[in-house]
Design a protein around this motif. Structure first.
Motif, short mmCIF file in Angstrom:
data_model
loop_
_atom_site.label_atom_id
_atom_site.label_comp_id
_atom_site.label_asym_id
_atom_site.label_seq_id
_atom_site.Cartn_x
_atom_site.Cartn_y
_atom_site.Cartn_z
N ILE A 131 0.98 -1.12 -0.14
CA ILE A 131 -0.05 -0.25 -0.08
C ILE A 131 0.90 1.21 0.06
O ILE A 131 1.78 1.32 0.78
CB ILE A 131 -0.91 -0.09 1.28
CG1 ILE A 131 -1.89 -1.25 1.27
CG2 ILE A 131 -1.82 1.51 1.37
CD1 ILE A 131 -2.77 -1.36 2.31
N VAL A 132 0.44 2.17 -0.68
CA VAL A 132 1.03 3.46 -0.85
C VAL A 132 0.47 4.61 -0.46
O VAL A 132 -0.75 4.85 -1.19
CB VAL A 132 1.75 3.75 -2.18
CG1 VAL A 132 2.55 5.11 -2.33
CG2 VAL A 132 2.97 2.78 -2.69
N ILE A 133 0.61 5.41 0.62
CA ILE A 133 -0.10 6.79 0.73
C ILE A 133 0.91 7.74 0.60
O ILE A 133 2.13 7.92 0.88
CB ILE A 133 -0.52 6.49 2.19
CG1 ILE A 133 -1.28 5.46 2.73
CG2 ILE A 133 -1.42 8.02 2.76
CD1 ILE A 133 -1.42 5.23 4.32
N TRP A 171 -2.01 -3.72 10.99
CA TRP A 171 -1.74 -5.00 10.71
C TRP A 171 -1.23 -4.73 9.00
O TRP A 171 -2.16 -4.47 8.05
CB TRP A 171 -2.91 -5.93 10.54
CG TRP A 171 -2.50 -7.39 10.50
CD1 TRP A 171 -1.27 -7.96 10.27
CD2 TRP A 171 -3.39 -8.35 10.38
NE1 TRP A 171 -1.17 -9.14 9.96
CE2 TRP A 171 -2.63 -9.54 10.10
CE3 TRP A 171 -4.84 -8.60 10.21
CZ2 TRP A 171 -3.16 -11.04 9.94
CZ3 TRP A 171 -5.49 -9.69 10.07
CH2 TRP A 171 -4.42 -11.05 9.86
N GLY A 172 0.04 -4.65 8.65
CA GLY A 172 0.60 -4.37 7.49
C GLY A 172 2.11 -4.81 7.08
O GLY A 172 2.76 -4.83 7.88
N ASN A 173 2.13 -4.98 5.96
CA ASN A 173 3.66 -5.18 5.55
C ASN A 173 3.76 -4.49 4.06
O ASN A 173 2.94 -4.45 3.28
CB ASN A 173 3.66 -6.73 5.19
CG ASN A 173 4.98 -7.07 4.57
OD1 ASN A 173 6.11 -6.73 5.08
ND2 ASN A 173 4.89 -7.78 3.55
N ASN A 174 4.88 -4.14 3.95
CA ASN A 174 5.37 -3.16 2.77
C ASN A 174 4.38 -1.87 2.44
O ASN A 174 3.74 -1.97 1.36
CB ASN A 174 5.39 -4.26 1.58
CG ASN A 174 5.97 -3.77 0.22
OD1 ASN A 174 6.81 -2.81 0.48
ND2 ASN A 174 5.62 -3.98 -0.96
N ILE A 175 4.44 -1.03 3.40
CA ILE A 175 3.48 -0.04 3.38
C ILE A 175 4.55 1.32 3.20
O ILE A 175 5.39 1.50 4.11
CB ILE A 175 2.90 0.28 4.57
CG1 ILE A 175 2.19 -1.05 5.12
CG2 ILE A 175 1.78 1.47 4.69
CD1 ILE A 175 1.06 -1.60 4.12
N ILE A 176 4.36 2.11 2.38
CA ILE A 176 4.95 3.30 1.97
C ILE A 176 4.05 4.32 2.19
O ILE A 176 2.95 4.66 1.67
CB ILE A 176 5.58 3.25 0.61
CG1 ILE A 176 6.48 2.34 0.22
CG2 ILE A 176 6.21 4.61 0.21
CD1 ILE A 176 6.70 2.00 -1.23
N ILE A 177 4.75 5.23 3.14
CA ILE A 177 4.02 6.79 3.41
C ILE A 177 4.84 7.70 3.02
O ILE A 177 6.07 7.86 3.75
CB ILE A 177 3.62 6.67 5.02
CG1 ILE A 177 2.92 5.55 5.25
CG2 ILE A 177 2.91 8.08 5.40
CD1 ILE A 177 2.48 5.53 7.00
N ILE A 233 7.91 -0.97 6.85
CA ILE A 233 7.30 0.33 6.87
C ILE A 233 8.18 1.37 6.20
O ILE A 233 9.45 1.48 6.97
CB ILE A 233 6.84 0.61 8.05
CG1 ILE A 233 5.85 -0.51 8.50
CG2 ILE A 233 5.90 2.01 7.95
CD1 ILE A 233 4.58 -1.13 7.70
N ASP A 234 7.71 2.16 5.44
CA ASP A 234 8.75 3.28 4.94
C ASP A 234 8.31 4.46 4.82
O ASP A 234 7.18 4.65 4.26
CB ASP A 234 9.46 2.77 3.42
CG ASP A 234 10.39 3.80 2.78
OD1 ASP A 234 10.95 4.54 3.66
OD2 ASP A 234 10.79 3.45 1.62
#
Length: 324
Positions: free
Chosen positions: A9-11, A28-34, A64-65
């Protein structure tokens, strides 16, 4: 939801403000870009964080990035663990990277039990007085440090770190603060500061800290405590011309090796390195007097309770003054 982990997911390109509880929560998340956004004025109910990484029981927050996000609120980024898994690298909160961000407020960063947390090229700005800015209270899972690299800490009225049972490493960063760290002694791990520029209103008044190749400007005594390793630093008082009590006050088990102490004010009946107690190693250091006439004839470079200490090859730029 509870049907599976949220992934990939990208925000981006956002402005979040006036949130009652958080700006963004990841439970609950994996490989999330903010990235590339702004979060401000989060206030209403605890913990009112700009970004809260807090897995629910049995869930994981990982990879998380967070990059190029400007945050201004009572609290900045919070990393809080959930569940009962503490064995790295399988802890519930892991592999977190924060880069090129600006975090402004009261409590700026709270790191709980987590694994592989890196903060790079980020600016921390404190807007209130007292207490600490960054709390690192995670369990000491292994030898992987919480890493801060090329960061800027503008925290003149606070302690930078409140550290308990963890391991912090700060590299090539600029620090302006009241004092450096309040350290818990459970593991007696040396928290490392390497190639940093430090300006401190008060002294670094706790132990188990390694400083190497740093420029350190202290407000009072620069170091007071035990368990220090000081190597190849330049150490001097911030305010030139004021009477110097002592730059170091060693209370045991310290290594002081290859440092330059710049005397930029009068020393009255005192010593630059004051040994209070314990077994210390003081070798290969030099004291440089910027104003030699202000160095009292009753002063010395090294003094105190020297029994049991290893002291050798220390020098004074003005040979008329006393080493011991």
């Amino acid at each position: 939801g509870w049907n599976g982990i949220n992934e990939n997911i990208v925000i981006k390109d956002f402005h979040l403000y006036n949130g009652r509880r958080q700006g963004i929560s990841i439970t609950w998340g994996n490989n999330i870009i903010i990235k590339d956004g702004k979060i401000n004025d989060i206030l209403g109910t605890e913990p009112y964080a700009c970004i809260d990484l807090e897995p629910n029981a049995g869930c994981v927050v990982s990879n998380i990035d967070i990059k190029n996000v400007k945050m201004n609120s009572t609290k900045g980024v919070i990393i809080v663990p959930g569940g009962d898994v503490y064995d790295s690298p399988y802890t519930n909160t892991r592999d977190i990277k924060i880069s090129n961000c600006e975090i402004e407020g009261d409590f700026l960063l709270l790191i709980g039990t987590s694994y592989n947390v890196k903060v790079e090229d980020t600016k921390f700005i404190s807007t209130t007085e007292g207490g600490y800015a960054i709390s690192v209270t995670g369990r000491y899972l292994d030898k992987t440090p919480y890493l801060f690299e090329r960061c800027y800490f503008d925290i003149p009225n606070k302690t930078v770190f409140n550290e308990v049972n963890s391991y912090i490493k700060v590299i090539e960063s600029t620090i302006t603060a009241n004092t450096l760290a309040s350290v818990g002694y459970q593991n007696k791990v040396l928290n490392e500061f390497v190639k940093c520029q430090m300006t401190l209103v008060r002294d670094i008044n706790t132990g188990y800290i390694l400083c190497e190749e740093c420029n350190i400007y202290g407000g009072q005594r620069v170091f007071t405590g035990k368990g220090y390793v000081l190597k190849k630093n330049t150490i001097k008082r911030k305010d030139e011309g004021l009477a110097i009590d002592s730059l170091l006050f060693l209370q045991g088990d310290c290594v002081v090796d290859g440092n330059e102490f710049i005397i930029n004010g009068p020393i009255t009946n005192r010593v630059v390195i004051n040994v209070d107690s314990g077994i210390n190693t003081i070798i290969n250091n030099i004291a440089t007097a910027m104003f030699p006439d202000d160095w009292s004839t009753y002063s010395a470079f090294i003094g105190g309770t020297l029994e049991g200490c290893k002291i050798s090859n220390n020098k004074i730029s003005d040979t008329a003054k006393r080493i011991f």
